[in-house]
Design an enzyme around this catalytic site. Sequence first.
Site, PDB file in Angstrom:
ATOM      1  N   VAL A  70       0.860  -1.172   0.000  1.00 44.67           N
ATOM      2  CA  VAL A  70       0.000   0.000   0.000  1.00 44.67           C
ATOM      3  C   VAL A  70       0.899   1.225   0.000  1.00 44.67           C
ATOM      4  O   VAL A  70       1.916   1.275   0.692  1.00 44.67           O
ATOM      5  CB  VAL A  70      -0.967   0.010   1.202  1.00 44.67           C
ATOM      6  N   LYS A  71       0.536   2.195  -0.807  1.00 45.03           N
ATOM      7  CA  LYS A  71       1.353   3.401  -0.941  1.00 45.03           C
ATOM      8  C   LYS A  71       0.841   4.468   0.024  1.00 45.03           C
ATOM      9  O   LYS A  71      -0.323   4.867  -0.023  1.00 45.03           O
ATOM     10  CB  LYS A  71       1.306   3.911  -2.377  1.00 45.03           C
TER      11      LYS A  71
END
Length: 912
Positions: free
Chosen positions: A138-139
């Site tokens: 996940v960014k």
Amino acid sequence: MLNSIQKAHRLGQAMWLDYIRRGLIKSGELKQLIESGISGLTANPTILEKAIIGSTDYDESLPSLARSGKNALEIYEALAIEDIRASADLMRSIYSKTSGEHGYASLEISPFVAYDAERTVAEARRLFAALDRPNVMVKVPGTPQCIGAIRQLTAEGINVNITLIFSLEAYEQVKEAYVAGLEDLVRNGRDPSKVASVASFFLSRIDTVIDQQLEERIKQGQEDCRALLGKTAIASAKAAYERFKDTFYGQRFALLKAKKAHVQRLLWASTGTKNPAYSDLMYVEPLIGPDTINTLPLATIHAFLDHGKAELTLEQGLSEAEHTLEKLPSVGISLKDVTDKLLADGVKAFSDSFEKVRSGIEEKKSRLLEAEAVPVKTDLGKYESGVKTTLGKLAQNEIATRIWRKDYTVWKSDPTEISDRLGWLNVTELMHEQVTMLQSFAQEVVASGIRHVVLLGMGGSSLGAEVLRQVFGSAGNFPELIVLDSILPASIQAVTNVIDPRRTLFLVSSKSGTTTEPMILFRYFRDLVERAIGKKIGQNFAAITDVGTPLADLGYREKFRKVFLNPGDIGGRYSVLSYFGLVPAALIGIDIKTLLERADRMREGCASCVPVHENPALWLGACMGTGSLDGRDKLTLVTSPSIASFGLWVEQLIAESTGKEGKGIIPVAGEPLLPPAYYGSDRLFIYLRLKDDDNSAANNAIRAIRASGQPVVVLDMQDKLDLGAEFFRWEFATAVAGSIMGINPFDQPDVQKAKDATKRLLREYTQSGQLKRMKTRVSLAELLRQPAQNSYFAIMAYLHQTDEIDSAMAGIRKHVMERYYIATTLGYGPRFLHSTGQLHKGGQNTGLFLQIIANHGHDLPIPGEDYTFGVVADAQALGDLEALQSAGRRVAQVQLAHADAASLKKLIDDMA
């Protein structure tokens, strides 16, 4: 033999793809990229917004999601999760073979929580669970508020890609948060080998902003700033890597590494070059080193595979990097201020993309759920089977894929004037980064009291700007744009009469920097400005040209307000989405950001992974190329009234690109619409229709034309900014048509003949004081007794264009159509020499050419020359006449005593 990506991997650097869309997965193209060495993938809302809205990839899934009651952002997330899962599954074997070091796909959490740690943690947990793959990340943005969230997520075993890192200070906090999070995880008795993270350090945007500040200082005389241009991002990256080694090769992390913890790799992001003057591999080749990742857009991957070198370079030039970072404060630039703003701008950009996703999906949902009834539709009739056959051949030969890889063999076996002419494919990526600068420049011009912008250019340097001027006009308090692409004394005088030289910005536009017309026009207006304000004329001039041209040198020497250096790998007629079109567009207040976004949507629709029958430009190119080969070579463009000027641009694009080697597509633009009986079997009609325009007359005409059995293509525009999409569609389509026809659409081999003749005639004039006269072999009446079924009548008018002249010309064209049943074209000289002139001399010998010249009346001198503008125009007309006759063309010349509409109307009597 290893390719350059695989060689880099052996040196310790992984390369990831900075792009995602469903078609890339379904077509097998992502699998091929993985086989070539790509070992990871990143996505963000900007990338996905273009893919979802600009392509047909999601048109099957989107309506069913809408019917299930999901709102636009829920639809976006469902589509994105499905793509990331599929990508992760394709890379699962890499993940397993490398024990979790490689093989990741990553997706951005909502940017709306970027400044809230608690909500960031909750959002990241939810998204990671929804992705449900061990090899996903996940960014999370690297804002100060999210540093604690990064530590907590790492401690919970969630893979995190920390994005939007611009500064060394932010990077220090990010890597500390990761290490501390791993230590927390180990204390809780969990396995650190199951957790991975990357720190995404953004590069090109740093140089974009710093270079703008440096250029301002250079203009003020700080020449020591010149050596710093394009150096800051690379210097920051090298400094970051030194800090990476301090932490991840140090004693503290050794304890974690003993428990098989992964280092948090430095990932170079924003690595597509944003400055046209810089190498396309500027952020790739100098940054190769162990335990790093470079995430690349498709175009940069293809460039690296084509001509990139994989060598250990990351630790080279460290002293120079340190010097660069130390030098910035001494020239008055605060790197911290720049990176703080870049972070805020980055978060806002992703937030804006989320909003565009929302509005775009709502709009697309409506179109897909409620099939809009349109008054006229595409109907190729009997011609359709030939187009389908052509599309099959294009698919078999992988033409779209090869075009995107810039494979010159799509057209010819020789790369000359092909390999260095394909920059238009990716120029919007460069230009997006220049939008803020262009808008600031426009505001500076407005604030300085400029009332007119006069563009001095020819052909590809002016026609795109002229289309935008006529379609949009000037917004608010922005100056009025005048495009002067004529050296006729009457045209120059008409401009001189309406401007105040003191409050006019002259935009000298020439790719080569040597084009005769704009350069002699510059000398005339320079003299005018100097007489008005004195010697310091620079602030009243700007230039658009390629790097290293005489015009660029002139601009620097004369201290022009701005010199815009365009990418050198774009030919003039393909340059409208570069500085050549965007600078004048910005100066009159056009929303160039949205214009580029519309172009990008069309680019997505034309990507290599799109099936040929769904690719809008490939399909149009197939219609054009097949028509040419089957005798339907008169491409007749019909437009909605307010976008009629589009024909000027597309006329040059098609004529100059395809009219060679005895072949050609003849663009027929601005022709009067007549009943179907007056059209022969050599026509292909393309109707470009703008929603909500007054289309009643065109709709009725096209209905009748279609009913008569003529092939009709209808292209719809939602609003005027869709011109950005049409510019790209027609460029790509013309390139495809060139491939079908077996010609090189990027050269112009016959244009030089008329230029050489003009130079010789001017030399003779300088020696003798007069131009020789030349008679044509036939009269106008005799010329018109020669038409065959596939002929066309081309008017070449060396007259000052006015509404009255246009109306008279339309009358002549209408008369010829009604009496001889042939297509007609009109070009004003010398503009057409840089447009349809190539087709006239290099295309098929089916033209009946009428050259119209007239006495100039009041002539104008050219400063520093022994001849006048009128003499140059006459020499150009005579040189073109010579070139046409030497090519065996049928041509007549008429000289009018007066350049007025009444004299033109009398020509109709002479046609009897």
